[in-house]
Design a protein around this motif. Sequence first.
Motif, PDB file in Angstrom:
ATOM      1  N   ASP A   1      74.931  43.180   6.572  1.00 40.54           N
ATOM      2  CA  ASP A   1      76.160  43.068   5.798  1.00 40.54           C
ATOM      3  C   ASP A   1      76.933  44.352   6.029  1.00 40.54           C
ATOM      4  OD1 ASP A   1      75.244  44.943   3.918  1.00 40.54           O
ATOM      5  OD2 ASP A   1      74.981  43.492   2.316  1.00 40.54           O
ATOM      6  N   SER A   2      78.082  44.532   5.394  1.00 34.15           N
ATOM      7  CA  SER A   2      78.927  45.690   5.711  1.00 34.15           C
ATOM      8  C   SER A   2      78.287  47.015   5.303  1.00 34.15           C
ATOM      9  CB  SER A   2      80.288  45.543   5.041  1.00 34.15           C
ATOM     10  OG  SER A   2      80.132  45.570   3.627  1.00 34.15           O
ATOM     11  N   ARG A   3      77.319  46.966   4.385  1.00 34.43           N
ATOM     12  CA  ARG A   3      76.704  48.199   3.880  1.00 34.43           C
ATOM     13  C   ARG A   3      75.486  48.639   4.665  1.00 34.43           C
ATOM     14  NH1 ARG A   3      76.056  45.443  -1.774  1.00 34.43           N
ATOM     15  NH2 ARG A   3      75.456  43.905  -0.251  1.00 34.43           N
ATOM     16  N   THR A   4      74.754  47.686   5.221  1.00 33.23           N
ATOM     17  CA  THR A   4      73.483  48.041   5.851  1.00 33.23           C
ATOM     18  C   THR A   4      72.987  46.923   6.749  1.00 33.23           C
ATOM     19  OG1 THR A   4      71.305  48.963   5.382  1.00 33.23           O
ATOM     20  CG2 THR A   4      72.010  47.156   4.002  1.00 33.23           C
ATOM     21  N   THR A   5      72.066  47.274   7.625  1.00 25.08           N
ATOM     22  CA  THR A   5      71.300  46.303   8.395  1.00 25.08           C
ATOM     23  C   THR A   5      69.852  46.482   7.984  1.00 25.08           C
ATOM     24  OG1 THR A   5      72.822  46.345  10.260  1.00 25.08           O
ATOM     25  CG2 THR A   5      70.570  45.604  10.708  1.00 25.08           C
ATOM     26  N   ILE A   6      69.214  45.399   7.620  1.00 26.94           N
ATOM     27  CA  ILE A   6      67.817  45.440   7.197  1.00 26.94           C
ATOM     28  C   ILE A   6      67.014  44.611   8.189  1.00 26.94           C
ATOM     29  CG2 ILE A   6      66.190  45.012   5.330  1.00 26.94           C
ATOM     30  CD1 ILE A   6      68.710  44.832   3.484  1.00 26.94           C
ATOM     31  N   GLN A   7      65.928  45.197   8.667  1.00 22.07           N
ATOM     32  CA  GLN A   7      65.096  44.486   9.630  1.00 22.07           C
ATOM     33  C   GLN A   7      63.636  44.535   9.203  1.00 22.07           C
ATOM     34  OE1 GLN A   7      64.349  46.047  13.715  1.00 22.07           O
ATOM     35  NE2 GLN A   7      65.439  44.160  14.274  1.00 22.07           N
ATOM     36  N   TRP A   8      63.013  43.365   9.175  1.00 21.58           N
ATOM     37  CA  TRP A   8      61.584  43.264   8.905  1.00 21.58           C
ATOM     38  C   TRP A   8      60.901  42.889  10.206  1.00 21.58           C
ATOM     39  CZ3 TRP A   8      65.353  41.366   5.725  1.00 21.58           C
ATOM     40  CH2 TRP A   8      65.381  41.860   4.418  1.00 21.58           C
ATOM     41  N   THR A   9      59.794  43.516  10.486  1.00 18.31           N
ATOM     42  CA  THR A   9      59.025  43.177  11.678  1.00 18.31           C
ATOM     43  C   THR A   9      57.572  42.951  11.282  1.00 18.31           C
ATOM     44  OG1 THR A   9      58.566  45.498  12.147  1.00 18.31           O
ATOM     45  CG2 THR A   9      60.469  44.521  13.247  1.00 18.31           C
ATOM     46  N   ALA A  10      56.933  42.074  12.019  1.00 21.04           N
ATOM     47  CA  ALA A  10      55.492  41.884  11.912  1.00 21.04           C
ATOM     48  C   ALA A  10      54.984  41.878  13.347  1.00 21.04           C
ATOM     49  CB  ALA A  10      55.163  40.572  11.215  1.00 21.04           C
ATOM     50  N   ARG A  11      54.015  42.748  13.626  1.00 16.30           N
ATOM     51  CA  ARG A  11      53.482  42.880  14.983  1.00 16.30           C
ATOM     52  C   ARG A  11      51.968  42.768  14.959  1.00 16.30           C
ATOM     53  NH1 ARG A  11      57.317  45.004  18.142  1.00 16.30           N
ATOM     54  NH2 ARG A  11      59.044  46.085  17.157  1.00 16.30           N
ATOM     55  N   PRO A  12      51.423  41.996  15.885  1.00 17.14           N
ATOM     56  CA  PRO A  12      49.971  41.984  16.005  1.00 17.14           C
ATOM     57  C   PRO A  12      49.490  43.361  16.451  1.00 17.14           C
ATOM     58  CG  PRO A  12      50.971  40.178  17.238  1.00 17.14           C
ATOM     59  CD  PRO A  12      52.075  41.082  16.810  1.00 17.14           C
ATOM     60  N   MET A  13      48.369  43.780  15.946  1.00 19.00           N
ATOM     61  CA  MET A  13      47.827  45.080  16.342  1.00 19.00           C
ATOM     62  C   MET A  13      46.307  45.032  16.311  1.00 19.00           C
ATOM     63  SD  MET A  13      48.256  47.598  13.118  1.00 19.00           S
ATOM     64  CE  MET A  13      47.409  47.294  11.588  1.00 19.00           C
ATOM     65  N   THR A  14      45.729  45.926  17.048  1.00 17.10           N
ATOM     66  CA  THR A  14      44.294  46.160  17.000  1.00 17.10           C
ATOM     67  C   THR A  14      44.153  47.615  16.617  1.00 17.10           C
ATOM     68  OG1 THR A  14      43.917  44.546  18.737  1.00 17.10           O
ATOM     69  CG2 THR A  14      42.153  46.121  18.324  1.00 17.10           C
ATOM     70  N   TYR A  15      43.347  47.890  15.611  1.00 10.62           N
ATOM     71  CA  TYR A  15      43.201  49.277  15.189  1.00 10.62           C
ATOM     72  C   TYR A  15      41.731  49.629  15.052  1.00 10.62           C
ATOM     73  CZ  TYR A  15      42.559  47.548  10.408  1.00 10.62           C
ATOM     74  OH  TYR A  15      42.106  46.900   9.299  1.00 10.62           O
ATOM     75  N   LEU A  16      41.487  50.904  15.083  1.00  9.83           N
ATOM     76  CA  LEU A  16      40.144  51.439  14.953  1.00  9.83           C
ATOM     77  C   LEU A  16      39.813  51.570  13.481  1.00  9.83           C
ATOM     78  CD1 LEU A  16      37.675  52.707  16.322  1.00  9.83           C
ATOM     79  CD2 LEU A  16      38.876  54.890  16.246  1.00  9.83           C
TER      80      LEU A  16
END
Length: 131
Positions: A91-106
């Motif tokens: 919108d004119s005030r902000t851009t909001i982005q959500w992400t979900a990423r597969p990951m492998t962690y220790l």
Amino acid sequence: MTEPAPILTHAFQCACWIRRPTTTQAPTLIDSIAIETATQAIRWIRVAVRTIASSLEPDARDRAWDWLSADHRNDLHTLTSGQPCTVTLHDSRTTIQWTARPMTYLKLATRHGLNLPACAEQYTQPQHQRE
């Protein structure tokens, strides 16, 4: 003998970023969380979008509700096939982005005591005081 916990764990890293259109700064991380399943990752994004949808400008609000009312099988398939899923609202005030990423962690420690250092028992959870 108890089997040790797996060293590598598969999960999904979810994050919410904002960028103000009036600045040249990099996006600001608002929140992030590691989640066990693709379904939980999509749910995390849906809850966040639903929470702010009514405060967005009309066009962004309509896009948010369109995304919320959509079938998310494609998003789930994208995540389970190893690709990230992204939802972006402007919108004119902000851009909001959500992400979900597969990951492998220790996995460095578990909550069940297996793989914890010997001194772990010295530290207890803080007790909440009743008011």
